[in-house]
Design an enzyme around this catalytic site. Structure first.
Site, PDB file in Angstrom:
ATOM      1  N   HIS A  32       0.612   2.853  -2.739  1.00  0.00           N
ATOM      2  CA  HIS A  32       1.230   1.745  -2.004  1.00  0.00           C
ATOM      3  C   HIS A  32       2.596   1.393  -2.595  1.00  0.00           C
ATOM      4  CE1 HIS A  32       0.964  -2.014   0.459  1.00  0.00           C
ATOM      5  NE2 HIS A  32       1.750  -2.480  -0.512  1.00  0.00           N
ATOM      6  N   GLU A  33       2.626   1.173  -3.896  1.00  0.00           N
ATOM      7  CA  GLU A  33       3.888   0.808  -4.541  1.00  0.00           C
ATOM      8  C   GLU A  33       4.889   1.963  -4.526  1.00  0.00           C
ATOM      9  OE1 GLU A  33       4.471  -2.229  -5.074  1.00  0.00           O
ATOM     10  OE2 GLU A  33       2.395  -2.843  -4.759  1.00  0.00           O
ATOM     11  N   HIS A  66       6.791   1.642  -1.342  1.00  0.00           N
ATOM     12  CA  HIS A  66       7.863   0.650  -1.468  1.00  0.00           C
ATOM     13  C   HIS A  66       9.051   1.243  -2.226  1.00  0.00           C
ATOM     14  CE1 HIS A  66       6.162  -2.969   0.233  1.00  0.00           C
ATOM     15  NE2 HIS A  66       5.097  -2.954  -0.558  1.00  0.00           N
ATOM     16  N   GLU A 104       6.971  -3.305   4.115  1.00  0.00           N
ATOM     17  CA  GLU A 104       5.536  -3.099   4.011  1.00  0.00           C
ATOM     18  C   GLU A 104       5.092  -1.874   4.803  1.00  0.00           C
ATOM     19  OE1 GLU A 104       1.995  -4.240   2.142  1.00  0.00           O
ATOM     20  OE2 GLU A 104       4.043  -4.997   1.897  1.00  0.00           O
TER      21      GLU A 104
END
Length: 479
Positions: A239-240, A243, A271
């Protein structure tokens, strides 16, 4: 940081907010803004036009805010965060309620002052995170999403009740101390690098909560956390990384570097980049053809688990109390609850003291679970504590946008081609597609709708996400 210094830090933040406000609304800045106001169309480059457009809009919003309001906002954010920490430690919402009530009153004033043209004040709070989005539009999007999710969730829960074994994890993949943090970290770094994260321009560390930060595209820092639940740490890393790929891929040209056009278009778009990699890639069946051998190597006790086992174990649906632990089917219902509360508080349709009871009612009616403590209910999130009111919708808008973008990538690259590349760990084509279509484009477009229109031929729509969820979980649960 020492808790005894909280008051001093609140004062420091207030002074910094005052100085920042003075600089961003100074006579020199006003002269620069007025020199270009209304002249965007005279500029030859779309990035230059976007720089002027966004600089003028940012100046106007900031200059409408009185200096004392900027100071008060910074001070209250620090004080309210401290109150939330104390309330969370005591598992008692009433200790947080007075500060939270002040926070909502202040953010209502900020929205009305800085964005007076908004139809309702909550639109001003939304605009701070989602340009051009309105509560009226969100009502339609979220209702369409809710109408599609609730029947799907009911079908899944009925199947789980009739056949409990359908949800049982593979024995080798259950959480436990055998999932050592050091090995999880090594695997996370390996996969992040293969997704395209540059360790030359960033680093990965462990913290209590995963996040992405840094000083710009050439210095992007990510953190994650590890526990006995291997899926939590691995998923947080992916997830990160999503980003961070957005941040590292931002425009570094003379027209963009450090200027408004190179910044992220909205929190929802940001997101979407983390969720595209987490959900459309990590949670796909193809990804586990690539990742399963890596798990076998790092964790030999998993060798009896196949790629199908990893995929099925990772993609279970189980309604729970905590938003950040929610599966992709129930997650939007957590967000819609918070959106409904924020809007009701802004409109005066609800008092802060009523939040815990309403929270329990909605969790029971929406997800069928009984919330018995404030920590598993309305105290779990940090957002309201530091003034991020209007932020929650970005999470589900990001999931919606991610599904739309992935559909477009499949169409451009080819469905079979892209899925085969993922199964082999060849992530470059998808990453570069996103870099050209989203990352480098930054804020050239006025809104996420305009960006999606340029890529997908339509604005924000929940239908691709609903179709993806129905097809995926229909197959997983044999619906």
């Amino acid at each position: 940081m020492p808790s005894g210094a909280a008051e001093a830090r609140a004062s420091q933040k207030a002074v910094l907010a005052k100085l920042r406000h003075q600089l961003s609304t100074s006579d020199d800045m006003r002269d620069a803004i007025e020199a270009v106001r209304g002249r965007e169309e005279e500029l030859p480059d779309p990035r230059m036009r976007a720089n002027v457009r966004d600089a003028v809009e940012a100046f106007d919003k900031e200059s409408r805010k009185p200096q004392d309001l900027a100071e008060q906002e910074a001070r209250l954010e620090s004080e309210t965060f401290q109150a939330w920490q104390k309330a969370k430690a005591a598992n008692d919402f009433s200790l947080f309620a007075p500060n939270l009530s002040e926070m909502f009153k202040l953010k209502l004033e900020v929205a009305q002052v800085t964005r007076p043209a908004c139809v309702e004040a909550y639109d001003g709070a939304l605009d701070a995170f989602e340009r051009g989005m309105t509560a009226e539009r969100l009502d339609v999007i979220f209702q369409e999403l809710r109408d599609g999710l609730v029947p799907l969730l009911n079908q899944i829960m009925a199947k789980k009740a009739a056949q409990p074994e359908v949800d049982a994890p593979h024995p080798a993949l259950v959480p436990g101390p055998q999932w050592t943090p050091a090995q999880q970290l090594d695997l996370s770094k390996e996969v992040a690098a293969e997704l395209g994260y540059s360790f030359t321009n960033g680093r990965l560390d462990i913290s209590s909560h995963p996040f992405t930060g840094g000083a710009g595209p050439t210095d992007v820092r990510i953190t994650t956390r590890f526990s006995e639940n291997w899926a939590e740490g691995f998923g947080a890393t992916i997830h990160e990384t999503g980003h961070s790929l957005y941040e590292q891929g931002r425009d570094l040209s003379e027209e963009g570097r450090g200027l408004p056009s190179s910044s992220a278009l909205s929190m929802g778009v940001h997101e979407s980049q983390s969720l595209l990699w987490e959900r459309m890639v990590l949670q796909s069946r193809e990804f586990w053809d690539y990742a399963t051998p890596k798990f076998h190597k790092r964790f030999p006790f998993t060798k009896e688990a196949t790629a199908d086992d990893f995929y099925a174990t990772y993609n279970r649906v189980s309604p729970g109390f905590i938003r950040v632990e929610a599966d992709e089917v129930t997650y939007p219902l957590h967000v819609i609850l918070r959106y409904d509360i924020e809007r009701a508080l802004f409109r005066g349709d609800m008092e802060v003291d009523e939040v815990p009871e309403y929270w329990r009612f909605r969790m029971k009616s929406d997800l069928g679970i009984d919330v018995t403590t404030d920590n598993e209910g309305c105290l779990q999130d940090i957002h309201w504590a530091f003034g991020a009111i209007g932020y929650f919708p970005s999470y589900t808008l990001g999931a919606i946008i991610a599904a739309q973008l992935f559909d477009a990538a499949l169409a451009d690259i080819g469905t079979h081609t892209l899925r085969s590349q993922i199964s082999r760990g060849e992530f470059g084509p998808l990453r570069e597609w996103l870099r050209e279509k989203v990352h480098k484009v930054g804020s050239v477009h006025r809104s996420p709708d305009d960006l999606l229109q340029s890529i997908c031929g339509q604005g924000v729509s929940p239908q691709p996400m609903l179709r993806y969820l129905r097809e995926k979980y229909g197959a997983l649960y044999g619906l």
